[in-house]
Scaffold this motif. Sequence first.
Motif, short mmCIF file in Angstrom:
data_model
loop_
_atom_site.label_atom_id
_atom_site.label_comp_id
_atom_site.label_asym_id
_atom_site.label_seq_id
_atom_site.Cartn_x
_atom_site.Cartn_y
_atom_site.Cartn_z
N THR A 1 0.82 -1.22 0.00
CA THR A 1 0.00 0.00 0.00
C THR A 1 0.85 1.26 0.00
O THR A 1 0.38 2.33 0.39
N SER B 1 -6.28 0.15 0.29
CA SER B 1 -5.58 -0.04 1.57
C SER B 1 -6.14 -1.25 2.30
O SER B 1 -5.38 -2.10 2.81
N ASN C 1 -6.46 6.17 4.37
CA ASN C 1 -5.44 5.14 4.13
C ASN C 1 -5.32 4.22 5.35
O ASN C 1 -5.40 2.98 5.25
#
Length: 352
Positions: free
Chosen positions: A83, A104, A156
């Motif tokens: 990620t 994510s 995220n």
Amino acid sequence: MASFTPSTASTARASELREALASRVVVADGAMGTMLQAQDPSMEDFEQLEGCNEVLNVTRPDIVRSVHEAYFSVGVDCVETNTFGANLAALGEYDIPERIFELSEAGARVARETADDFTARDGRTRWVLGSVGPGTKLPTLGHAPYTALRDAYQQNVEGLVTGGADAVLVETTQDLLQTKASVIGARRALEALGADLPLLVQVTVETTGTMLLGSEIGAALTALEPLGIDMIGLNCATGPAEMSEHLRYLSRHARTRVSAMPNAGLPVLGRDGAHYPLTPAELADAHETFVREYGLSLVGGCCGTTPEHLRQVVERVRDMQPTERQPRPEPGAASLYQTVPFRQDTSYLAIG
């Protein structure tokens, strides 16, 4: 954001990771991108977004899983999620910033499933470090608003935690304002989800001896430690030799634990492009020295490092006890460039 409640298992893993970092050397993985590219994913795999490795978490989780398996197979304790580019700047360049949470979460889930498979085989806990990369926008230079970056980093990290990450690793940071955006976004995500995970930060110091925008390691420590991070360290940009003096500084002054994930040396240009010259044995030598001299708690590799590099690191440091550090913190204030200790050599000290 999907609804999320921390499970008993995830809470226990995070607690166990904190205990491990406090008592022994934890070994992480090495390079990810080169191993993904080596499997020659197609443009269809990338959904026509060439080079967007994070999309593979959804389209080709088998490729991503194979990289995690390669590292777990040589004995590492933890792997990083795929990620690194699941942030506003990087996904914005592909015109898919709305997929930050999705990619994510998918990356963390693939890593979590792989870690759990290995744990099921022998009972030894494996951990997942949620990789939070820097992106390509430097807020100090006005490339993007701080608040937009911070809020996107929150998405995220919410995805990483929801997918099963055991810790958040803010890595390869080059601009202290971007680093703060990452850390504060991560903090907001953890609070929103009710999760208590270790928050680890690694800055990138160039061969010039400073971060990209000129910040010395002392400025980074002074700026970041008050944010309540669990660990500070270095990764990327250089090999271990160039990191040594900066790690010495952190070892002497950081209240938090210290980590290092260097490249396999400085890249050397040849007829077939750049390659990294540091051998697996040399990386293992360096980490043994770092653990012994600087009391590092987390070690691993970055660009150019392979499963063989990490296999030798595991063999060398797995049973080592980090040298006990006795840091001497220096209260001070930091500009973007350097820290100024609160020591008065004259009768008047001006801060402005």
